[in-house]
Scaffold this active site. Sequence first.
Site, PDB file in Angstrom:
ATOM      1  N   SER A   1     -11.562   1.137   4.147  1.00  0.00           N
ATOM      2  CA  SER A   1     -10.283   0.231   4.307  1.00  0.00           C
ATOM      3  C   SER A   1      -9.232   1.146   5.072  1.00  0.00           C
ATOM      4  O   SER A   1      -9.187   2.345   5.113  1.00  0.00           O
ATOM      5  CB  SER A   1      -9.770  -0.081   3.195  1.00  0.00           C
ATOM      6  OG  SER A   1      -9.302   0.967   2.378  1.00  0.00           O
TER       7      SER A   1
ATOM      8  N   SER B   1      -5.771  -0.161  -1.304  1.00  0.00           N
ATOM      9  CA  SER B   1      -6.376  -1.144  -0.689  1.00  0.00           C
ATOM     10  C   SER B   1      -5.639  -2.437  -1.216  1.00  0.00           C
ATOM     11  O   SER B   1      -5.244  -2.732  -2.332  1.00  0.00           O
ATOM     12  CB  SER B   1      -7.846  -1.150  -0.869  1.00  0.00           C
ATOM     13  OG  SER B   1      -8.443  -2.521  -0.285  1.00  0.00           O
TER      14      SER B   1
ATOM     15  N   LYS C   1     -10.362   5.871   3.245  1.00  0.00           N
ATOM     16  CA  LYS C   1      -9.303   5.196   3.676  1.00  0.00           C
ATOM     17  C   LYS C   1      -8.704   5.800   4.941  1.00  0.00           C
ATOM     18  O   LYS C   1      -8.848   7.278   4.947  1.00  0.00           O
ATOM     19  CB  LYS C   1      -8.078   5.427   2.740  1.00  0.00           C
ATOM     20  CG  LYS C   1      -6.985   4.609   2.906  1.00  0.00           C
ATOM     21  CD  LYS C   1      -7.066   3.182   2.765  1.00  0.00           C
ATOM     22  CE  LYS C   1      -5.853   2.440   3.270  1.00  0.00           C
ATOM     23  NZ  LYS C   1      -5.906   1.111   2.922  1.00  0.00           N
TER      24      LYS C   1
ATOM     25  N   ARG D   1       0.844  -1.415  -0.037  1.00  0.00           N
ATOM     26  CA  ARG D   1       0.038   0.048  -0.039  1.00  0.00           C
ATOM     27  C   ARG D   1       1.060   1.459   0.000  1.00  0.00           C
ATOM     28  O   ARG D   1       0.522   2.313  -0.680  1.00  0.00           O
ATOM     29  CB  ARG D   1      -0.999   0.061   1.421  1.00  0.00           C
ATOM     30  CG  ARG D   1      -1.971  -0.949   1.211  1.00  0.00           C
ATOM     31  CD  ARG D   1      -2.939  -0.829   2.414  1.00  0.00           C
ATOM     32  NE  ARG D   1      -2.234  -0.762   3.805  1.00  0.00           N
ATOM     33  CZ  ARG D   1      -2.645  -1.848   4.436  1.00  0.00           C
ATOM     34  NH1 ARG D   1      -3.515  -2.662   4.461  1.00  0.00           N
ATOM     35  NH2 ARG D   1      -1.901  -1.744   5.680  1.00  0.00           N
TER      36      ARG D   1
END
Length: 362
Positions: A227, A81, A159, A57
């Site tokens: 996420s 993600s 996020k 990531r």
Amino acid sequence: MASDPVRFEFGVTILGTDHPGDVKELLSFLSHKNKSIEPVAMLVKTEGNGCVNDFTRTMAYESYKETFSRAGFPDVGIIVSGGTEGVLSPHATLIYKMFGEALSVGEHSLSIGVSRTRELAPHEIGTVMQAELVGKAVRKAMHAALLGCSEEVKFVQIKCPLLRDDDIAAVSRTGKPVVVDDTYRSMALSRGASALGSALALGEINSLSDSDICANWDLFSTVTSVSSGAELRHCEVFVFGNSPRVPGSLVISSFIMQDPIDSAGVCSIIRPHALDRDEGQIVQLFAKADPIGMVRGKRTVMLDDSDIHSTRHARAAVGGVLSSIVGRTNIYVSGGAEHQGPRGGGSGAIISRKPLYNWAGH
């Protein structure tokens, strides 16, 4: 809301990647487009494990951030993600503005707004404070997307940060408690707080306390996907919707999966002709995957397997179901759906083309 005609529409393209830091297709796309294109948001799926130590990531985030900055677009929102288990393919979804002469804006068309919170202190992660900050960012992104009400919002992608071991150790020396001293559990609490913050902003729930987060499963958002990761300290927020103030050839529709094999929940929003894959009617699909011990009365090992984490099982299962529906594997499936749809299920959305275009040049 602005009263002047909007002179752009949103476009979406899917870029393949050979590794988490691969930006070749993005560079090619930007080099072949003229100044009428402005990147707005990027959603990336990498082949990492999606857990606390998923450094794919960070690799992807830094690579795309640097590439956009060098190209003159330093403010592009980036969400990464990890986890493309099973048949899922690593890829990146680029959303951009295409400028031109606007036609009629009577029909609702795809629009997206990007916002972000300030950096969160470790003791704020997984708390109502995080939820409140996310809620403010959701409302700001709605405004940026020219969405006038919650009904026009069809999908929210967030996020958020997690607690690392050094965060926990540092906070313990200050006397401020963190919500949990388990780094993986912090991912779930951060996702849950973010999802409930979005639900508050959209009027899906009326109130929230710290004790509700990852505990009161009656509270959830039907249009939010979250996420978490170690590559950022703030929350990045993308709000998608269909705005009557934005022209274009694309629309976005929401769906809910009641469990990991709920294909009917997805197919219910797909026009029959949209599955004619040669026509490319479905542009992209986003979905959450929630680990669950029982599916329709039958036991699974998702929550018992000590070798493969439950969120990886869930992504593989949901990814297989959804890929079989749309006939492609470069779709965006994210694991861990705390307060993101009903427990054991998950929220999702499909971007598709309109039957008739209302944009010059199409």
